[in-house]
Design an enzyme around this catalytic site. Structure first.
Site, mmCIF file in Angstrom:
data_model
loop_
_atom_site.group_PDB
_atom_site.id
_atom_site.type_symbol
_atom_site.label_atom_id
_atom_site.label_comp_id
_atom_site.label_asym_id
_atom_site.label_seq_id
_atom_site.Cartn_x
_atom_site.Cartn_y
_atom_site.Cartn_z
ATOM 1 N N LYS A 174 0.852 -1.189 0.000
ATOM 2 C CA LYS A 174 0.000 0.000 0.000
ATOM 3 C C LYS A 174 0.890 1.241 0.000
ATOM 4 O O LYS A 174 1.468 1.597 1.021
ATOM 5 C CB LYS A 174 -0.932 0.052 1.214
ATOM 6 C CG LYS A 174 -2.033 1.098 0.992
ATOM 7 C CD LYS A 174 -2.633 1.652 2.263
ATOM 8 C CE LYS A 174 -1.892 2.799 2.863
ATOM 9 N NZ LYS A 174 -1.845 4.053 2.088
ATOM 10 N N GLU A 248 10.770 2.121 9.898
ATOM 11 C CA GLU A 248 11.658 3.278 9.757
ATOM 12 C C GLU A 248 10.784 4.502 9.962
ATOM 13 O O GLU A 248 9.883 4.753 9.158
ATOM 14 C CB GLU A 248 12.249 3.347 8.360
ATOM 15 C CG GLU A 248 13.284 2.308 8.055
ATOM 16 C CD GLU A 248 13.730 2.417 6.609
ATOM 17 O OE1 GLU A 248 13.812 3.540 6.092
ATOM 18 O OE2 GLU A 248 13.961 1.367 6.006
ATOM 19 N N CYS A 282 13.483 11.533 5.628
ATOM 20 C CA CYS A 282 13.649 11.309 7.067
ATOM 21 C C CYS A 282 15.086 11.531 7.505
ATOM 22 O O CYS A 282 15.348 11.718 8.686
ATOM 23 C CB CYS A 282 13.170 9.912 7.444
ATOM 24 S SG CYS A 282 14.028 8.625 6.537
ATOM 25 N N GLU A 372 10.135 16.971 15.037
ATOM 26 C CA GLU A 372 10.387 16.815 13.602
ATOM 27 C C GLU A 372 9.425 17.717 12.821
ATOM 28 O O GLU A 372 8.215 17.706 13.065
ATOM 29 C CB GLU A 372 10.174 15.361 13.176
ATOM 30 C CG GLU A 372 10.506 15.145 11.712
ATOM 31 C CD GLU A 372 10.253 13.719 11.240
ATOM 32 O OE1 GLU A 372 11.120 13.165 10.570
ATOM 33 O OE2 GLU A 372 9.175 13.165 11.550
HETATM 34 O O1 6OD Z 1 17.860 5.120 1.427
HETATM 35 C C1 6OD Z 1 17.143 4.331 2.011
HETATM 36 O O2 6OD Z 1 17.212 3.119 1.843
HETATM 37 C C2 6OD Z 1 16.170 4.796 2.984
HETATM 38 N N1 6OD Z 1 15.555 3.825 3.660
HETATM 39 C C3 6OD Z 1 15.875 6.087 3.120
HETATM 40 C C4 6OD Z 1 14.863 6.547 3.976
HETATM 41 C C5 6OD Z 1 14.409 7.808 3.880
HETATM 42 C C6 6OD Z 1 13.278 8.246 4.654
HETATM 43 O O3 6OD Z 1 12.645 9.241 4.367
#
Ligand code: 6OD
Length: 472
Positions: A174, A248, A282, A372
């Site tokens: 999703k 994450e 992020c 944030e």
């Molecule tokens: O580059 C990546 O693999 C990753 N997981 C980046 C995450 C960014 C979050 O906004």
């Protein structure tokens, strides 16, 4: 379109797509109902018992490589779709988002091939007189729900779909309702790659669709990238079924600039780390700590370079009107808290754009420095000593990423070892080796993805112990 059990479908309900560069509606997308989600999960379950469940490492690698080739063959369409959904500069989509999505599939095809499992010759001991060979098998978890965010839509979707498929799982994905286009193209590529029906399913929709998916008793694991608050809600739903999660989440990432740093590189690096994709990554920097002897020079140079950034070329808009309102609310709050606005601080008269903003003058206990914002903004503060700055960096609810700028090699290693973050960059930012562990501490996430860590999460280790010294 939805993609369920190997077929593209529309739906009775739809939602609108809005171009963030001008606020205009550009199309509609079918919205998955609870019944669509139920069918997608059931199809994914059935596919585990079909040819996909029998597929070996070579077969799965070939599938991943065909998907990578399929994205590449339609590269321009993918780039255009990502730009249409996010409003990000074409250059960013063409050099980062889409190539990285291709790279995710190729990387996990290779990592799967290089993967070894544990095996131990086990000595006779205790109540067994015979020796044994103990080894580990890795089984897929089953049906994996992948819930992906709007900032790097295809990159972060494929970051989870590729290793999930590599380990033999089936997927119900999703994407964010704000950025569904590249996920639909991915479903087309997967369909054309001859992947069996039900192995990859796509449901579009907002919070209600996602909530039904993550609470579904037929889902065996959830991989999510997005806001910390959403992560908490998903974890609540996952708890009822004891579904494993990989999260994450947010960050309030710090950059530390020591007086011995290459100042030009530190300024250029901070412009990149704070304002790439208008701060909507992020990993972006929102707190900058600069050692006092170079503080004034750094702030002046940072403000000057920030002022020179061009909308549409160097940065895009906020993803939505709602997100722009949230970011502007933070700008107002910063001023109420007593910040000096060195540059920026306002909405722009164009779509959902806001000005790249540099703030100074706030204490570490203000909401601006602690919460944030996820927009094009950083706060710069002076510091005196190494011990002091490490303490201030670590005094955060989050622990995702940090950047250290210094030419002192010993200091670089010393400080990197003491900063509490999932990744610490030294004299660079957002260089991502896909084999390294990626994830955050505290409210920044649960678990690690990347390389072997993703392959571990998306599989279940099972020990087999074979007695080889028969008991007489
Ligand atoms: O580059 C990546 O693999 C990753 N997981 C980046 C995450 C960014 C979050 O906004």
């Amino acid at each position: 379109m939805l993609y369920i059990d190997g077929a593209f479908e529309s739906a009775a309900d739809t939602f609108a797509l809005v171009d963030p560069t001008d606020g205009r509606t550009t199309g509609t997308v079918p919205e998955a109902s609870a019944a669509h989600v139920d069918r997608a999960v059931a199809a994914a379950r059935r596919a585990l018992g079909g040819p996909w469940g029998e597929e070996g490492v070579e077969g799965r690698r070939a599938v991943l490589r065909r998907i990578a080739d399929g994205i590449e063959a339609r590269f321009d369409e993918f780039v255009a779709a990502e730009v249409a959904d996010t409003g990000k500069p074409r250059e960013l989509a063409a050099t980062v988002d889409i190539p990285r999505a291709v790279g995710n599939f190729r990387a996990y095809a290779d990592l799967l091939y290089g993967r070894a499992e544990e095996a131990y010759p086990t000595a006779a001991h205790g109540w067994n007189s015979g020796a044994a060979l103990s080894y580990t098998l890795r089984r897929p978890l089953g049906v994996v729900a992948v819930v992906a965010p709007w900032n790097l839509p295809l990159l972060l979707l494929t970051w989870k779909v590729a290793p999930a498929l590599a380990m033999g799982n089936t997927v119900v994905a999703k994407p964010s309702e704000l950025t569904p286009r590249t996920a639909t193209l991915l479903a087309e590529v997967i369909d054309a790659a001859g992947v069996p029906a039900g192995v990859f399913n796509l449901v579009h929709g907002a919070a209600a669709t996602g909530a039904h998916l993550v609470a579904h008793p037929g889902v065996d694991a959830i991989a999510f990238t997005g806001a910390t608050a959403t992560g908490r809600t998903i974890m609540g739903a996952a708890a009822a079924n004891l579904t494993p999660v990989s999260f994450e989440l947010g960050g309030k990432n710090a950059a530390v600039v020591f007086a011995d740093a290459d100042l030009d590189a530190a300024v250029a690096g901070t412009v990149r780390s704070s304002f790439t994709h208008a701060g909507q990554i992020c990993l972006c920097t929102e707190r900058v700590y600069v050692q006092r002897p170079v503080y004034d020079r750094f702030v002046r140079a940072l403000a000057e370079r920030t002022r020179a950034l061009r909308p549409g070329v160097d940065y895009g808009p906020m993803i939505s009107a709602g997100h722009r309102a949230k970011v502007l609310g933070h700008f107002r709050l910063a001023e109420e808290e007593g910040a000096t606005v060195e540059v920026g601080g306002r909405a722009m008269d164009q779509g959902f754009f806001v000005e790249p903003t540099v703030l100074t003058g706030l204490g570490d206990d203000t909401r601006t420095v602690r919460e944030e914002i996820f927009g094009p903004v950083c706060h710069v503060a002076p510091f005196d000593t190494e011990a002091e700055v490490v303490g201030r960096v670590n005094d955060s609810e989050y622990g995702l990423a940090a950047t250290v700028w210094t030419t002192d090699l010993s200091r670089a290693h010393r400080v990197a070892a003491r900063i509490e973050a999932g990744i610490v960059w030294v004299n660079c930012w957002n260089l991502r080796d896909l084999r390294t562990p990626f994830g955050g501490l505290r409210s920044s996430g649960i678990g690690r993805e990347g390389g072997a860590h993703s392959l571990d999460f998306f599989s279940e280790p099972v020990t087999v112990c074979v007695g080889i010294g028969a008991e007489q």
